[in-house]
Design an enzyme around this catalytic site. Structure first.
Site, mmCIF file in Angstrom:
data_model
loop_
_atom_site.group_PDB
_atom_site.id
_atom_site.type_symbol
_atom_site.label_atom_id
_atom_site.label_comp_id
_atom_site.label_asym_id
_atom_site.label_seq_id
_atom_site.Cartn_x
_atom_site.Cartn_y
_atom_site.Cartn_z
ATOM 1 N N ASP A 1 -6.817 -2.358 3.859
ATOM 2 C CA ASP A 1 -5.849 -3.374 3.454
ATOM 3 C C ASP A 1 -6.155 -4.746 4.041
ATOM 4 O OD1 ASP A 1 -4.296 -1.469 2.062
ATOM 5 O OD2 ASP A 1 -3.338 -0.859 3.932
ATOM 6 N N ASP B 1 -1.260 -0.987 6.082
ATOM 7 C CA ASP B 1 -1.475 -0.537 7.462
ATOM 8 C C ASP B 1 -2.902 -0.115 7.732
ATOM 9 O OD1 ASP B 1 -1.538 1.855 5.996
ATOM 10 O OD2 ASP B 1 -0.852 2.998 7.743
ATOM 11 N N ASP C 1 0.863 -1.175 0.000
ATOM 12 C CA ASP C 1 0.000 0.000 0.000
ATOM 13 C C ASP C 1 0.908 1.236 0.000
ATOM 14 O OD1 ASP C 1 -2.383 1.569 0.363
ATOM 15 O OD2 ASP C 1 -1.806 1.780 2.463
#
Length: 595
Positions: A487, A483, A283
């Site tokens: 996700d 995080d 990410d």
């Protein structure tokens, strides 16, 4: 019954044989030939059987404890939705339980509240923090006709929404479902010991049976006693005491070594999966970047200087609760600018702010907002802003006393350690792919700066899961690092999920590995740890099976025709001790492995 031969089959046979043999030796020692007796006693193996059972049960307890935590991610996701919603009716507003909200209901969302369900704004306007869904650190302005998502957090405005998706149909409900499905779809990995034992067990049984037949056919009298003793001796020496230590010792030492470096591993299965990873999906926000907007550039036009522009803009933004405003105020303070009081402050949703600072009229916001306030001559600033936006920065326009004064840029900075981490991961042979909900321009700028192999932007949680599934269908072994709440499904879908310790609890609970410091370099450490640990385990298994392979022929009596020797308790004990010591010593080498 699975009818599959594995390490537990070997343990059961070895423990059973040791116990039955020892019971017979203790109760009926006269049945055994003199060559197996020492001072009139036959050796017994009760303690060996007990130790093996304790080791196996301890391993099972630790595994069950790890598995019991798998549902915590789903519980954390469910807690994101508010328990009640503020329903709008002809008789006034009143709170109702969330599960009683129906499609078509009108709901009021006040400042600071969570949006209860998915729907569309029908009255009012506000800014909504959607980072849990998009990963984008900046709030999104919402006006009539815009979609809002359950679980996101409303800002300072108030609005009325019409419910369109409720219960399991909401995006949050779908995320919960995706996490649950991904967790259930994971097939348990067959351990290395089980794979070898699948061949080793029938081989041991065959050797034991062959030993019995040969001694009955060719052995001296009493043939039956010699046949039974030697057949059982084969099963006892084959009992994998060192094999029971081979994997848990390496895992225990390896996980402890990782913890010293801030790499927390949930279970042994994660380490085994990580060794084979070929593609790392990351990410952007909070993983590659810091996840917090910061003031980057102060670019005044002619007639204004940096200090004046920053003083006036920072003073005005003190009264705004927008994250961009907070970044500007924080940036001004870090540069030692003294902020002043503001008069006639006004905030225009989806536009900007205006007010009077030290007798000067200050406007901050988007170009269209400044034009509605009759500010002209913005075209040169817009040309400069486009170049800045290509670098992934957000441009904020400032006008003072009716004239364009300059641009302030705000961005989510890349972590100082990210570039080094990317180099380390490439050196380990991993391909890096960035999946982010952020806009394409910002994502492309970050990917180019870091030298990533591929990038997908403006992608929702379901899209991240689909992309990982596509990579796995192509034969790639995929790890995912993230995080945010958005996700969590992808972390569960990947073969190995890696969470930043600075992120949300949901991400950490969905992941097999957590990096305590949120430092991407920890992924390279985790990969090195995995490879070192699995190589150590293979060495341990080799030692364990080597001693068994050497001991079994002796137990079967191959030395008897030449030297008249049968396996004695001293030899058996020495072999077992030596194999265990070798395995433990080798596993302890992991304490000094360089990560």
């Amino acid at each position: 019954m699975t009818r599959h031969l594995n390490m537990f089959t070997l343990i059961a046979i070895g423990v059973g044989a040791a116990f039955v043999f020892s019971a017979a030796a203790m109760l009926m020692p006269g049945l055994f030939p003199h060559t197996m007796q020492h001072d009139g006693k036959v050796p017994i193996y009760f303690e060996a059987a007990a130790v093996i059972v304790v080791l196996v049960l301890l391993g099972q307890v630790l595994e069950l404890r790890a598995r019991s935590r798998t549902g915590s991610a789903i519980r954390a996701l469910l807690n994101l939705a508010p328990p009640t919603a503020r329903q709008v009716t002809p008789g006034g507003d009143h709170d109702v339980p969330l599960d009683q909200v129906q499609v078509g209901d009108w709901l009021r969302v006040v400042p600071g509240d969570k949006v209860p369900v998915d729907g569309v704004v029908v009255e009012g306007q506000s800014s909504v923090e959607e980072s849990m869904i998009t990963g984008e650190p900046f709030p999104v302005e919402k006006t009539v006709g815009d979609q809002v998502t359950g679980g996101t957090v409303n800002g300072t405005g108030s609005f009325v929404m019409r419910a369109e998706r409720v219960g399991d149909d909401t995006l949050l409900g779908q995320i919960v479902h995706m996490v649950a499905e991904a967790q259930r779809s994971r097939a348990p990995i067959q351990g290395l010991a089980d794979k070898v034992a699948g061949v080793f067990v029938p081989a041991v049984l065959a050797v034991s049976l062959l030993t019995f037949v040969v001694w009955m056919w060719l052995g001296p009298e009493p043939k039956l006693a010699h046949a039974i003793v030697n057949a059982v001796a084969v099963l006892i020496i084959a009992c994998p005491c060192a094999l029971g230590l081979a994997t848990p010792m390496s895992i225990m030492v390896g996980i402890g070594r990782g913890a010293q470096e801030g790499v927390l591993v949930k279970n042994a299965e994660t380490l085994e999966r990580l060794e084979n990873v070929t593609t790392l999906v990351v990410d952007k926000t909070g993983t590659l970047t810091e996840g917090k907007p910061k003031l980057i550039d102060v670019l005044p036009t002619g007639g204004f200087d940096v200090q004046d522009l920053l003083r006036l803009a920072g003073s005005l933004e003190q009264n705004s609760e927008h994250p961009l405003a907070a970044a500007i105020v924080q940036g001004a303070k870090q540069q030692g600018v003294a902020l002043e009081a503001v008069k006639d402050f006004r905030s225009v949703t989806a536009g900007g702010v205006l007010g009077t600072v030290a007798g000067r009229a200050v406007l901050i916001g988007k170009p269209d907002f400044l034009r509605t306030q009759k500010i002209t001559g913005l075209e040169p600033l817009e040309v400069s802003a486009r170049k800045l936006q290509e670098d992934g920065k957000t441009a904020v326009f400032v006008a003072i006393d009716g004239k364009p004064a300059g641009i302030l840029t705000v961005a989510d900075p890349i972590k100082s350690t990210t570039a080094e981490a990317i180099r380390d991961l490439h050196a380990l042979g991993l391909k890096l792919v960035m999946l982010t909900g952020d806009n394409r321009r910002t994502a492309a700028a970050v990917a180019k700066q870091l030298g990533l192999d591929a990038v997908e932007a403006e992608i929702e949680p379901a899209g991240k899961v689909a992309h990982i599934q596509r990579l796995r269908a192509e034969g790639k072994h995929v790890a995912m690092a993230g995080d945010g709440i958005n996700d969590a499904p992808a972390l569960s879908e990947a073969e190995v999920g890696i969470a930043m310790g600075t992120g949300t609890d949901v991400a950490m609970q969905s992941a097999g590995i957590t990096l305590v410091k949120g430092d991407l370099r920890g992924i390279a450490k985790a990969v090195r740890l995995s490879r070192a640990t699995m190589w150590n385990i293979r060495q341990n298994l080799f030692f364990a099976f080597l001693y068994n392979a050497l001991g079994i022929p002796v137990a079967a009596g191959v030395l008897y025709p030449f030297f008249g020797l049968l396996l004695s308790p001293i030899i058996a004990g020495a072999a077992m001790s030596l194999s265990s010591v070798s395995v433990i010593s080798n596993a302890l080498r992991l304490r000094n492995v360089k990560l």
